[in-house]
Design a protein around this motif. Structure first.
Motif, mmCIF file in Angstrom:
data_model
loop_
_atom_site.group_PDB
_atom_site.id
_atom_site.type_symbol
_atom_site.label_atom_id
_atom_site.label_comp_id
_atom_site.label_asym_id
_atom_site.label_seq_id
_atom_site.Cartn_x
_atom_site.Cartn_y
_atom_site.Cartn_z
ATOM 1 N N SER A 56 -18.361 18.701 30.054
ATOM 2 C CA SER A 56 -17.199 18.897 29.179
ATOM 3 C C SER A 56 -16.669 17.588 28.609
ATOM 4 O O SER A 56 -16.288 17.519 27.433
ATOM 5 N N GLY A 102 -24.595 25.675 26.045
ATOM 6 C CA GLY A 102 -24.132 26.331 24.836
ATOM 7 C C GLY A 102 -24.603 27.755 24.665
ATOM 8 O O GLY A 102 -25.455 28.255 25.411
ATOM 9 N N GLN A 103 -24.009 28.378 23.664
ATOM 10 C CA GLN A 103 -24.386 29.723 23.244
ATOM 11 C C GLN A 103 -24.547 29.707 21.729
ATOM 12 O O GLN A 103 -23.690 29.183 21.010
ATOM 13 N N ALA A 112 -20.538 24.975 24.923
ATOM 14 C CA ALA A 112 -19.574 25.642 25.805
ATOM 15 C C ALA A 112 -19.087 24.629 26.836
ATOM 16 O O ALA A 112 -19.867 23.814 27.330
ATOM 17 N N TRP A 139 -18.130 26.801 31.197
ATOM 18 C CA TRP A 139 -18.605 27.820 30.232
ATOM 19 C C TRP A 139 -17.531 28.837 29.900
ATOM 20 O O TRP A 139 -17.801 29.864 29.269
ATOM 21 N N ASP A 153 -14.954 28.222 27.930
ATOM 22 C CA ASP A 153 -14.453 27.991 26.573
ATOM 23 C C ASP A 153 -15.603 27.646 25.638
ATOM 24 O O ASP A 153 -16.490 26.862 25.985
ATOM 25 N N GLN A 154 -15.551 28.208 24.444
ATOM 26 C CA GLN A 154 -16.563 27.948 23.420
ATOM 27 C C GLN A 154 -15.972 27.001 22.389
ATOM 28 O O GLN A 154 -14.884 27.234 21.865
ATOM 29 N N SER A 155 -16.688 25.905 22.105
ATOM 30 C CA SER A 155 -16.213 24.945 21.122
ATOM 31 C C SER A 155 -16.779 25.284 19.741
ATOM 32 O O SER A 155 -17.563 26.222 19.586
ATOM 33 N N VAL A 170 -26.554 29.237 27.897
ATOM 34 C CA VAL A 170 -25.741 30.050 28.796
ATOM 35 C C VAL A 170 -26.243 31.491 28.846
ATOM 36 O O VAL A 170 -26.235 32.135 29.900
#
Length: 238
Positions: A103, A130-131, A136, A140, A142-144, A168
């Motif tokens: 993060s 990530g997704q 992420a 995981w 929170d999604q940026s 993810v």
């Protein structure tokens, strides 16, 4: 190198499904014995994640990590909730060989730059989860709005060399690794060493990744589910 994985939650080894804390499966109530089995198979790399730490942003399994470090012979890398310089120093003094910064690579790039400069790229590894190609963070949860490739480029410029990349949506699913993602990121950041993580089902997946040039692979659920054995992984890693 092959890195068997131990994910820690409340002092126990568990596996999550797609990073969902509500879908946790107990793997071993005593992670130390799990680590010793890795050594007994003649594997001397271990990937450890403090899941509680990743979620809470502070160390939640420090005593267990310390016990793992005492028991395991070889390279131990650790991620999960490492978000301050002081904690990074504390883990390094404990004897952790490589810290995985996730993060903070997005939220505190100056901290990552400082750690890379002070300790070097062999001890500071960047975790990019990530997704759908987007990063992420915070366990995981929170999604940026930052692309995984964008963050990787920034960290390469900061001096990073090793990147643990996790899709993810594949993690803990036994659906196979996201080879397309790895190839795309490698094409955009050719100097980066991508460590494949998430979705590995069996020995064939490991061999496919290595044939494509991704020689470093993290294996978690496949070991617990019996899709691959430590002995098979030791043979590949020989």
């Amino acid at each position: 190198m092959i890195f068997p994985a131990i994910d820690l939650r409340a002092g126990q080894s568990v596996r999550l499904y797609q990073g969902d804390f509500d879908q946790a499966t107990l793997i071993n109530a005593d992670p130390v014995t799990q680590a010793q089995a890795v050594n007994a198979a003649n594997i001397h790399q271990l990937h450890v994640v403090d899941l509680d730490g990743a979620k809470q942003g502070q160390p939640e399994n420090f005593a267990t990590v310390a016990a793992l470090r005492r028991a395991f012979t070889g390279t131990l890398e650790l991620g999960g909730g490492i978000r301050t310089y002081e904690l990074a120093q504390r883990y390094l003094k404990l004897g952790v060989d490589r810290l995985i910064l996730g993060s903070v690579a997005l939220t505190q790039p100056a901290l990552v730059q400082r750690l890379l400069t002070e300790f070097g790229p062999e001890r500071i590894v960047i975790g990019i989860d990530g997704q759908n190609g987007m990063v992420a963070i915070n366990g995981w949860l929170d999604q940026s709005q930052t692309k995984m490739s964008q963050l990787m480029r920034a960290m390469v410029r900061a001096g990073a060399k090793h990147f643990i990349v996790t899709d993810v949506d594949r993690d803990g699913t036994m659906r196979g690794p996201n080879v397309e993602l790895y190839l795309t990121l490698k094409a955009k950041c050719p100097t980066a060493n991508l460590i494949a993580s998430g979705g590995v089902r069996d020995l064939a997946d490991v061999q496919t990744l290595q044939q494509l040039g991704f020689t470093d692979v993290i294996v978690g659920k496949a070991l617990a589910a019996g899709g691959v054995t430590l002995a098979e992984l030791a043979g590949v890693d020989a």
